[in-house]
Design a protein around this motif. Structure first.
Motif, PDB file in Angstrom:
ATOM      1  N   ASP A 273     133.250 113.322 108.520  1.00  0.00           N
ATOM      2  CA  ASP A 273     132.118 114.159 108.122  1.00  0.00           C
ATOM      3  C   ASP A 273     131.446 114.798 109.336  1.00  0.00           C
ATOM      4  OD1 ASP A 273     132.538 113.584 105.481  1.00  0.00           O
ATOM      5  OD2 ASP A 273     131.068 111.949 105.413  1.00  0.00           O
ATOM      6  N   ASN A 274     131.619 114.189 110.512  1.00  0.00           N
ATOM      7  CA  ASN A 274     131.028 114.715 111.739  1.00  0.00           C
ATOM      8  C   ASN A 274     132.012 115.542 112.565  1.00  0.00           C
ATOM      9  OD1 ASN A 274     128.335 113.691 111.563  1.00  0.00           O
ATOM     10  ND2 ASN A 274     129.125 111.650 112.029  1.00  0.00           N
ATOM     11  N   LEU A 275     133.212 115.759 112.042  1.00  0.00           N
ATOM     12  CA  LEU A 275     134.194 116.570 112.747  1.00  0.00           C
ATOM     13  C   LEU A 275     133.791 118.039 112.655  1.00  0.00           C
ATOM     14  CD1 LEU A 275     136.999 116.619 114.202  1.00  0.00           C
ATOM     15  CD2 LEU A 275     138.004 117.044 111.951  1.00  0.00           C
ATOM     16  N   VAL A 276     133.623 118.675 113.804  1.00  0.00           N
ATOM     17  CA  VAL A 276     133.198 120.078 113.812  1.00  0.00           C
ATOM     18  C   VAL A 276     134.279 121.009 114.344  1.00  0.00           C
ATOM     19  CG1 VAL A 276     130.749 119.557 114.012  1.00  0.00           C
ATOM     20  CG2 VAL A 276     132.121 119.767 116.092  1.00  0.00           C
ATOM     21  N   GLY A 277     135.354 120.454 114.874  1.00  0.00           N
ATOM     22  CA  GLY A 277     136.420 121.310 115.374  1.00  0.00           C
ATOM     23  C   GLY A 277     137.580 120.507 115.924  1.00  0.00           C
ATOM     24  N   GLU A 278     138.730 121.165 115.973  1.00  0.00           N
ATOM     25  CA  GLU A 278     139.919 120.526 116.522  1.00  0.00           C
ATOM     26  C   GLU A 278     140.739 121.592 117.234  1.00  0.00           C
ATOM     27  OE1 GLU A 278     143.529 117.505 115.170  1.00  0.00           O
ATOM     28  OE2 GLU A 278     142.260 118.453 113.652  1.00  0.00           O
ATOM     29  N   GLY A 279     141.104 121.299 118.485  1.00  0.00           N
ATOM     30  CA  GLY A 279     141.839 122.278 119.266  1.00  0.00           C
ATOM     31  C   GLY A 279     142.967 121.649 120.053  1.00  0.00           C
ATOM     32  N   THR A 280     143.393 122.368 121.068  1.00  0.00           N
ATOM     33  CA  THR A 280     144.541 121.948 121.867  1.00  0.00           C
ATOM     34  C   THR A 280     144.300 120.617 122.547  1.00  0.00           C
ATOM     35  OG1 THR A 280     145.039 124.272 122.283  1.00  0.00           O
ATOM     36  CG2 THR A 280     146.063 122.659 123.746  1.00  0.00           C
ATOM     37  N   PHE A 281     143.086 120.375 122.999  1.00  0.00           N
ATOM     38  CA  PHE A 281     142.809 119.195 123.808  1.00  0.00           C
ATOM     39  C   PHE A 281     142.316 118.000 123.004  1.00  0.00           C
ATOM     40  CE2 PHE A 281     142.311 122.865 126.588  1.00  0.00           C
ATOM     41  CZ  PHE A 281     143.183 122.533 127.601  1.00  0.00           C
ATOM     42  N   GLY A 282     141.951 118.212 121.772  1.00  0.00           N
ATOM     43  CA  GLY A 282     141.486 117.097 120.968  1.00  0.00           C
ATOM     44  C   GLY A 282     140.453 117.519 119.939  1.00  0.00           C
ATOM     45  N   ARG A 283     139.865 116.536 119.286  1.00  0.00           N
ATOM     46  CA  ARG A 283     138.874 116.797 118.242  1.00  0.00           C
ATOM     47  C   ARG A 283     137.455 116.749 118.805  1.00  0.00           C
ATOM     48  NH1 ARG A 283     141.188 113.219 113.067  1.00  0.00           N
ATOM     49  NH2 ARG A 283     142.925 114.641 112.566  1.00  0.00           N
ATOM     50  N   VAL A 284     136.566 117.504 118.163  1.00  0.00           N
ATOM     51  CA  VAL A 284     135.172 117.564 118.579  1.00  0.00           C
ATOM     52  C   VAL A 284     134.299 117.070 117.428  1.00  0.00           C
ATOM     53  CG1 VAL A 284     133.303 119.030 119.420  1.00  0.00           C
ATOM     54  CG2 VAL A 284     135.677 119.528 120.075  1.00  0.00           C
ATOM     55  N   TYR A 285     133.385 116.156 117.756  1.00  0.00           N
ATOM     56  CA  TYR A 285     132.522 115.544 116.749  1.00  0.00           C
ATOM     57  C   TYR A 285     131.056 115.811 117.072  1.00  0.00           C
ATOM     58  CZ  TYR A 285     136.698 112.821 115.505  1.00  0.00           C
ATOM     59  OH  TYR A 285     137.967 112.431 115.125  1.00  0.00           O
ATOM     60  N   ARG A 286     130.279 115.925 116.024  1.00  0.00           N
ATOM     61  CA  ARG A 286     128.824 116.022 116.170  1.00  0.00           C
ATOM     62  C   ARG A 286     128.276 114.618 116.372  1.00  0.00           C
ATOM     63  NH1 ARG A 286     124.210 115.575 113.015  1.00  0.00           N
ATOM     64  NH2 ARG A 286     122.564 117.141 113.394  1.00  0.00           N
ATOM     65  N   ALA A 287     127.431 114.456 117.397  1.00  0.00           N
ATOM     66  CA  ALA A 287     126.883 113.131 117.717  1.00  0.00           C
ATOM     67  C   ALA A 287     125.362 113.170 117.658  1.00  0.00           C
ATOM     68  CB  ALA A 287     127.348 112.685 119.100  1.00  0.00           C
ATOM     69  N   GLN A 288     124.788 112.372 116.747  1.00  0.00           N
ATOM     70  CA  GLN A 288     123.332 112.294 116.594  1.00  0.00           C
ATOM     71  C   GLN A 288     122.865 110.975 117.209  1.00  0.00           C
ATOM     72  OE1 GLN A 288     121.031 114.382 114.336  1.00  0.00           O
ATOM     73  NE2 GLN A 288     119.554 113.302 115.629  1.00  0.00           N
ATOM     74  N   PHE A 289     122.047 111.047 118.273  1.00  0.00           N
ATOM     75  CA  PHE A 289     121.597 109.848 118.970  1.00  0.00           C
ATOM     76  C   PHE A 289     120.241 109.395 118.444  1.00  0.00           C
ATOM     77  CE2 PHE A 289     124.753 111.744 121.668  1.00  0.00           C
ATOM     78  CZ  PHE A 289     125.441 110.650 122.190  1.00  0.00           C
ATOM     79  N   ASN A 290     119.877 108.157 118.787  1.00  0.00           N
ATOM     80  CA  ASN A 290     118.649 107.570 118.257  1.00  0.00           C
ATOM     81  C   ASN A 290     117.402 108.332 118.665  1.00  0.00           C
ATOM     82  OD1 ASN A 290     120.016 105.505 116.929  1.00  0.00           O
ATOM     83  ND2 ASN A 290     119.935 104.121 118.693  1.00  0.00           N
ATOM     84  N   ASP A 291     117.453 108.986 119.835  1.00  0.00           N
ATOM     85  CA  ASP A 291     116.283 109.740 120.287  1.00  0.00           C
ATOM     86  C   ASP A 291     116.186 111.122 119.638  1.00  0.00           C
ATOM     87  OD1 ASP A 291     118.380 111.004 121.491  1.00  0.00           O
ATOM     88  OD2 ASP A 291     117.647 110.786 123.545  1.00  0.00           O
ATOM     89  N   GLY A 292     117.084 111.395 118.692  1.00  0.00           N
ATOM     90  CA  GLY A 292     117.074 112.667 117.981  1.00  0.00           C
ATOM     91  C   GLY A 292     117.917 113.744 118.628  1.00  0.00           C
ATOM     92  N   LYS A 293     118.444 113.481 119.810  1.00  0.00           N
ATOM     93  CA  LYS A 293     119.254 114.482 120.499  1.00  0.00           C
ATOM     94  C   LYS A 293     120.617 114.602 119.846  1.00  0.00           C
ATOM     95  CE  LYS A 293     120.189 116.131 125.150  1.00  0.00           C
ATOM     96  NZ  LYS A 293     120.013 115.868 126.597  1.00  0.00           N
ATOM     97  N   VAL A 294     121.108 115.848 119.720  1.00  0.00           N
ATOM     98  CA  VAL A 294     122.414 116.111 119.128  1.00  0.00           C
ATOM     99  C   VAL A 294     123.333 116.677 120.210  1.00  0.00           C
ATOM    100  CG1 VAL A 294     123.686 117.391 117.374  1.00  0.00           C
ATOM    101  CG2 VAL A 294     121.379 116.551 116.872  1.00  0.00           C
TER     102      VAL A 294
END
Length: 651
Positions: A352-373
């Motif tokens: 559900d957090n996968l936002v993209g996939e390319g030549t080098f690997g997959r990219v995920y959205r990361a939501q941290f406890n301090d609210g930073k994405v």
């Protein structure tokens, strides 16, 4: 008398105290932040030379700490004098932020490394510019014409070439120019305005001229130029001109009709008053924001003539060259994350957090406890064939040194339990690919202004990789899905440096048949700076047409975007039909035509005819500047315009 003497003595003491206090204030002054940043970047661009005493990669106080070669006035840096120190690398891309700089002397070094003189040099107060005895190539940058206070210019003994354009007419203070020992062509610079003619031995007469103004040789031979000498000079000029004309004609015969059409474009300083008549209304009431914009420039984006010069990065065909030596360098200025941290932020890398996939690997959205994405790129096994921790540390170290407003910034990494992850800034508007091709009812189509803004920012990022970084970096994977957009639609290029810094990578980073790869890449699998330029041109075509680079759902003749679009780029009627329908006709015809001209040059099949990215940047800057000039012209006629027209802007 005694009282007067005491008074005088007190005044001397008081003045001495004031002078001492003033000196202390100046010494304690903190250097202007813009100057510090520019000097930090310059130090890095010159490969952090150890011989420069006091200089630092980050921070510091150049004025208070007396950095070598730096002269200050108060908190402002007014001079950089570093001649004959064996410096390498190049000048920094942000030196134009040094608004108080009066003198820049980097002569007799090894700067340039086969690259052009940067166009964004200080221009507000600069009086003396000395880059003589280096290794700069390309043409004389037109941005020199914006240095209104320039008095002294010396760029001799470099590898400059091409025509000397009219860059000296706006420099009223210029008294000394030395362009010798280069491969430049064209007239010599004219004398500065208001310069008196040379004096003759007889008052009121110029050498070799009677008082009635008729030309003649001096009767005593002590002044003037003999007729024989003049004839010799004329003959020499005619011979050289004939040779140059011969090669120009031969070269021109090889150019396509497309290029000939482009050459006939009106120059920037020829701006007809009726130019705005064929412009269509634009939906927005604001001009494009592309700060910081350089001062008005003219750039020649025609294919350069082949000349003999020092071999550059691209000169030996399409052979790969290593761009970085293997060094066990520790990562710098990046945060170290644990696998546990990233698992928690990505919900164990949930799809559900996968936002993209390319030549080098997959990219995920990361939501941290301090609210930073943030965005987490999980490198796959093919990206690091050896799976070596040293290789990954070196990769992170190299990527962390890349800093540009239009690059996606690396903020951290993770190297635990055999995992290799890179952490980047997250951009909420996603990729340009999704914005163009996956638009839904919630996404507002990109306006023409926004498209030009994205093209210019992306071009600046590639210019940084190609011409500011030393050695040059090839992106190798430039496409719309790697252009991320922030909330203001500023572009940020992802994957910068990955393809160049991955050791012993033996894989194709651009999918065959994707439509982005240059013809020579499809044939040989080898990449050059000019193959990046081609990919950039394809992205510009996407912005112009709204079409994918390759679309199998289209009729066979329209599946390849470049093949379908290229023949139509200089046909006004055809160009109007191929524009993205999502724009609904809200674009100016002149801006569209110039945009198409740049596209045509970038996607040429011959790599040597594609312009360097610095010229592409300046061409797009010129497009914006012409639009702003049009806006000012229209503002001047505001009183006579219809009320419903007064809020419209033209780009």
């Amino acid at each position: 008398m005694a009282g007067a003497a005491r008074t005088a003595w007190l005044l001397v003491v008081l003045c001495s105290c004031c002078s001492w206090t003033q000196r202390q204030i100046l010494v304690a002054a903190t250097t202007d932040a813009n100057d510090v940043t520019a000097l930090n970047t310059l130090f890095t661009s010159m490969n952090s030379p150890g011989q420069l005493q006091g200089w630092k990669v980050n921070g510091g106080d150049p004025c208070g700490e007396s950095w070598q070669g730096i002269t200050c006035s108060g908190s402002s840096v007014i001079a950089i004098k570093l001649p004959s120190l064996g410096l390498s690398g190049t000048l920094s891309y942000n030196m134009n932020n040094m608004e108080s700089l009066v003198e820049l002397d980097m002569s007799q070094n090894n700067l340039g490394n086969g690259q052009q003189i940067p166009y964004n040099l200080p221009n507000k107060k600069l009086e003396r510019l000395n880059l003589a005895g280096n290794q700069f190539t390309g043409t004389v940058p037109y941005s020199i014409s914006t240095m209104s206070k320039l008095k002294y210019l010396n760029i001799n003994h470099n590898q400059l070439s091409g025509d000397i354009t009219d860059i000296f007419s706006n420099l009223p203070s210029l008294t000394t120019v030395d362009l010798s020992f280069n491969s430049l062509t064209g007239p010599a610079p004219p004398p500065p305005p208001f310069t008196a003619p040379p004096h003759s031995r007889k008052r009121g007469k110029s050498p070799g001229q009677h008082s009635n103004g008729s030309d003649t040789s001096s009767s005593d031979g002590s002044s003037g130029i003999g007729a024989g000498a003049i004839a010799g000079i004329v003959v020499s000029i005619l011979v050289v001109g004939a040779i140059v004309a011969f090669f120009l004609i031969k070269r021109k015969q090889r150019k396509s009709a497309m290029l000939e059409h482009f050459e006939q474009r009106q120059p920037f300083n020829s701006f007809p008053s009726n130019e705005v008549k064929d412009m269509k209304p634009v939906e927005e009431a604001t001009t494009i924001e592309v700060e910081p914009l350089p001062a008005p420039t003219i750039v020649n984006v025609k294919p350069p003539l082949k000349i003999e010069r020092k071999q550059s990065f691209d000169d030996d065909g399409f052979a790969n060259k290593p761009v970085a030596k293997k060094v066990n360098a520790a990562p710098v200025n990046t945060k170290v994350y644990s696998v546990a941290d990233l698992q928690m932020a990505t919900d164990s890398f949930n799809m559900d957090n996968l936002v993209g996939e390319g030549t080098f690997g997959r990219v995920y959205r990361a939501q941290f406890n301090d609210g930073k994405v943030l965005a987490v790129k999980k490198l796959n096994n093919t990206a690091l064939p050896s799976q070596s921790s040293d290789d990954f540390s070196e990769l992170v170290s190299n990527i962390s040194k890349l800093h540009h407003p239009n690059l996606s910034e690396l903020v951290g990494y993770c190297m635990e339990h055999g995992q290799h992850l890179l952490v980047y800034d997250f951009h909420k508007n996603g990729s340009l690919h999704d914005m163009l091709h996956l638009s839904d009812e919630y996404n507002k189509p990109l306006s023409w202004n926004s498209r030009v803004k994205i093209a210019l920012g992306s071009a600046r990022a590639l210019e940084y990789l190609h011409e500011i970084c030393s050695p040059s970096l090839i992106h190798k994977n430039f496409k719309s899905s790697n252009i991320l957009l922030d909330m203001e639609l500023n572009p940020h290029i992802s994957d910068a440096g990955l393809a160049s810094f991955v050791p012993d990578a033996e894989f194709q980073v651009s999918d065959q048949g994707s439509g982005y790869s240059a013809p020579e890449v499809d044939m040989t699998g080898q990449y050059t700076l000019k193959s990046d330029v081609y990919s950039f041109g394809v992205v510009m075509l996407e912005l112009l047409t709204g079409r994918k680079p390759f679309d199998s759902s289209k009729p066979r003749s329209e599946q390849s975007l470049v093949r379908w679009a290229t023949p139509q780029l200089h046909d006004i009627d055809a160009l109007d039909r191929m524009v993205d329908p999502a724009l609904k006709g809200l674009y100016p015809a002149k801006s569209l035509s110039r945009f198409a001209d740049v596209v045509a040059l970038c996607v040429q099949p011959e790599p040597e005819f594609r312009p360097p990215m610095s010229e592409v940047v300046q061409a797009l800057v010129r497009l914006v500047q012409r639009a702003n000039m049009t806006r000012r012209m229209l503002d001047g006629e505001e009183a006579s315009r219809r009320p419903d027209d007064q809020d419209q802007e033209f780009l």
